[in-house]
Motif scaffolding. Structure first.
Motif, PDB file in Angstrom:
ATOM      1  N   UNK A   1       8.486  -3.013  10.452  1.00 45.79           N
ATOM      2  CA  UNK A   1       7.718  -2.753   9.278  1.00 45.79           C
ATOM      3  C   UNK A   1       7.083  -0.751  10.256  1.00 45.79           C
ATOM      4  N   UNK A   2       6.716   0.026   8.985  1.00 45.53           N
ATOM      5  CA  UNK A   2       6.732   1.412  10.149  1.00 45.53           C
ATOM      6  C   UNK A   2       5.632   1.468  10.406  1.00 45.53           C
ATOM      7  N   UNK A   3       5.180   2.791  10.857  1.00 47.12           N
ATOM      8  CA  UNK A   3       4.009   2.360  11.748  1.00 47.12           C
ATOM      9  C   UNK A   3       2.711   3.289  10.992  1.00 47.12           C
ATOM     10  N   UNK A   4       2.444   3.292   9.187  1.00 42.25           N
ATOM     11  CA  UNK A   4       1.837   2.722   7.910  1.00 42.25           C
ATOM     12  C   UNK A   4       1.883   1.843   7.226  1.00 42.25           C
ATOM     13  N   UNK A   5       3.034   0.705   7.226  1.00 37.82           N
ATOM     14  CA  UNK A   5       3.110  -0.183   7.072  1.00 37.82           C
ATOM     15  C   UNK A   5       1.750  -0.872   6.891  1.00 37.82           C
ATOM     16  N   UNK A   6       0.918  -1.269   5.506  1.00 39.24           N
ATOM     17  CA  UNK A   6      -0.248  -2.058   5.823  1.00 39.24           C
ATOM     18  C   UNK A   6      -1.532  -1.208   4.784  1.00 39.24           C
ATOM     19  N   UNK A   7      -1.030  -0.027   5.647  1.00 32.27           N
ATOM     20  CA  UNK A   7      -1.646   1.211   4.295  1.00 32.27           C
ATOM     21  C   UNK A   7      -2.642   1.580   3.579  1.00 32.27           C
ATOM     22  N   UNK A   8      -1.574   0.525   2.171  1.00 24.90           N
ATOM     23  CA  UNK A   8      -2.310   0.166   1.242  1.00 24.90           C
ATOM     24  C   UNK A   8      -2.574  -0.767   0.872  1.00 24.90           C
ATOM     25  N   UNK A   9      -2.650  -1.831   1.555  1.00 24.95           N
ATOM     26  CA  UNK A   9      -3.392  -2.954   1.615  1.00 24.95           C
ATOM     27  C   UNK A   9      -4.641  -2.946   2.191  1.00 24.95           C
ATOM     28  N   UNK A  10      -4.898  -1.643   3.551  1.00 24.65           N
ATOM     29  CA  UNK A  10      -6.090  -1.226   4.297  1.00 24.65           C
ATOM     30  C   UNK A  10      -6.720  -1.050   3.209  1.00 24.65           C
ATOM     31  N   UNK A  11      -6.058  -0.025   2.567  1.00 23.23           N
ATOM     32  CA  UNK A  11      -6.988   0.895   1.203  1.00 23.23           C
ATOM     33  C   UNK A  11      -7.109  -0.174   0.181  1.00 23.23           C
ATOM     34  N   UNK A  12      -6.895  -1.211  -0.030  1.00 23.63           N
ATOM     35  CA  UNK A  12      -6.972  -2.403  -1.561  1.00 23.63           C
ATOM     36  C   UNK A  12      -8.066  -3.179  -0.389  1.00 23.63           C
ATOM     37  N   UNK A  13      -8.271  -3.623   0.905  1.00 25.60           N
ATOM     38  CA  UNK A  13      -9.536  -4.120   1.494  1.00 25.60           C
ATOM     39  C   UNK A  13     -10.059  -3.014   1.238  1.00 25.60           C
ATOM     40  N   UNK A  14     -10.662  -2.353   2.091  1.00 23.75           N
ATOM     41  CA  UNK A  14     -11.374  -1.213   1.780  1.00 23.75           C
ATOM     42  C   UNK A  14     -12.249  -1.003   0.371  1.00 23.75           C
ATOM     43  N   UNK A  15     -11.791  -0.814  -0.540  1.00 27.83           N
ATOM     44  CA  UNK A  15     -12.092  -0.726  -1.862  1.00 27.83           C
ATOM     45  C   UNK A  15     -11.994  -2.150  -2.753  1.00 27.83           C
ATOM     46  N   UNK A  16     -12.817  -3.126  -2.087  1.00 24.59           N
ATOM     47  CA  UNK A  16     -12.806  -4.541  -2.515  1.00 24.59           C
ATOM     48  C   UNK A  16     -13.986  -4.268  -1.498  1.00 24.59           C
ATOM     49  N   UNK A  17     -14.529  -3.936  -0.431  1.00 23.28           N
ATOM     50  CA  UNK A  17     -15.881  -3.454   0.276  1.00 23.28           C
ATOM     51  C   UNK A  17     -15.559  -4.675   1.423  1.00 23.28           C
ATOM     52  N   UNK A  18     -14.353  -4.517   1.937  1.00 24.50           N
ATOM     53  CA  UNK A  18     -14.109  -5.523   3.238  1.00 24.50           C
ATOM     54  C   UNK A  18     -13.504  -4.984   4.637  1.00 24.50           C
ATOM     55  N   UNK A  19     -14.979  -3.989   5.401  1.00 21.54           N
ATOM     56  CA  UNK A  19     -13.901  -2.951   6.053  1.00 21.54           C
ATOM     57  C   UNK A  19     -13.361  -3.306   7.128  1.00 21.54           C
ATOM     58  N   UNK A  20     -13.854  -5.044   7.180  1.00 25.20           N
ATOM     59  CA  UNK A  20     -13.579  -6.225   8.831  1.00 25.20           C
ATOM     60  C   UNK A  20     -11.208  -6.162   8.232  1.00 25.20           C
ATOM     61  N   UNK A  21     -11.449  -6.424   7.220  1.00 20.51           N
ATOM     62  CA  UNK A  21     -10.164  -7.045   6.658  1.00 20.51           C
ATOM     63  C   UNK A  21      -9.139  -5.535   7.104  1.00 20.51           C
ATOM     64  N   UNK A  22     -10.128  -4.759   6.657  1.00 18.32           N
ATOM     65  CA  UNK A  22      -8.867  -3.273   5.756  1.00 18.32           C
ATOM     66  C   UNK A  22      -8.218  -2.724   7.546  1.00 18.32           C
ATOM     67  N   UNK A  23     -10.112  -2.508   8.353  1.00 15.95           N
ATOM     68  CA  UNK A  23      -9.103  -2.289   9.956  1.00 15.95           C
ATOM     69  C   UNK A  23      -7.965  -3.235  10.682  1.00 15.95           C
ATOM     70  N   UNK A  24      -8.025  -4.543  10.692  1.00 14.53           N
ATOM     71  CA  UNK A  24      -7.366  -5.684  10.621  1.00 14.53           C
ATOM     72  C   UNK A  24      -5.481  -4.904  10.459  1.00 14.53           C
ATOM     73  N   UNK A  25      -5.769  -5.123   9.221  1.00 20.47           N
ATOM     74  CA  UNK A  25      -4.116  -4.430   8.225  1.00 20.47           C
ATOM     75  C   UNK A  25      -3.889  -3.620   8.696  1.00 20.47           C
ATOM     76  N   UNK A  26      -4.209  -2.508   9.356  1.00 23.53           N
ATOM     77  CA  UNK A  26      -4.230  -1.109   9.548  1.00 23.53           C
ATOM     78  C   UNK A  26      -4.997   0.086   9.467  1.00 23.53           C
TER      79      UNK A  26
END
Length: 133
Positions: free
Chosen positions: A44-69
């Motif tokens: 994984x690179x330093x920013x790996x998971x950023x897209x998934x974190x944005x997607x979680x946030x777009x779905x309203x899941x702040x906790x998962x977003x923070x946990x991913x990246x």
């Protein structure tokens, strides 16, 4: 960097980012990662998971977003703020984005801030590797 080049770069980055997010929200996951570093090294690179974190946030899941990246929160804020600021500059004939870029660049180039940011990036990278993103 010239103002026109910065604005063009930011506009293209926003368009590509919104396109990728729309694609990721609309079609099922294929397991493909756009991360060149991870595809090349398997790590994984330093920013790996950023897209998934944005997607979680777009779905309203702040906790998962923070946990991913946590970088995803910053990316999401920028994806909202930058286009609005670019449109404002275009309509009002201002250079808010360019001035903010220059000020931020000057601050980040100071040794103490650069060291702190580098440490945060390395810590996030270590966390990404530990989570096996």
């Amino acid at each position: 960097m010239k103002k026109s080049a910065l604005y063009a770069l930011l506009a293209v980055a926003c368009i590509v980012s919104y396109g990728w997010i729309l694609y990721a929200l609309t079609w099922p996951s294929s397991g493909f990662t756009p991360c060149f570093f991870k595809n090349l090294t398997g790590i994984a690179c330093p920013s790996c998971g950023t897209t998934r974190a944005v997607l979680m946030l777009a779905r309203g899941d702040l906790k998962s977003s923070l946990a991913i990246n946590p970088v995803g929160i910053l990316a999401a804020m920028m994806l909202v703020a930058v286009p609005l600021m670019l449109i404002y500059d275009l309509i009002a004939g201002k250079q808010l984005v360019f001035d903010l870029f220059k000020k931020t660049e000057a601050v980040v180039r100071t040794r103490p801030i650069a060291i702190i940011l580098l440490i945060l990036i390395v810590l996030n990278w270590m966390w990404n590797i530990q989570k096996n993103l």
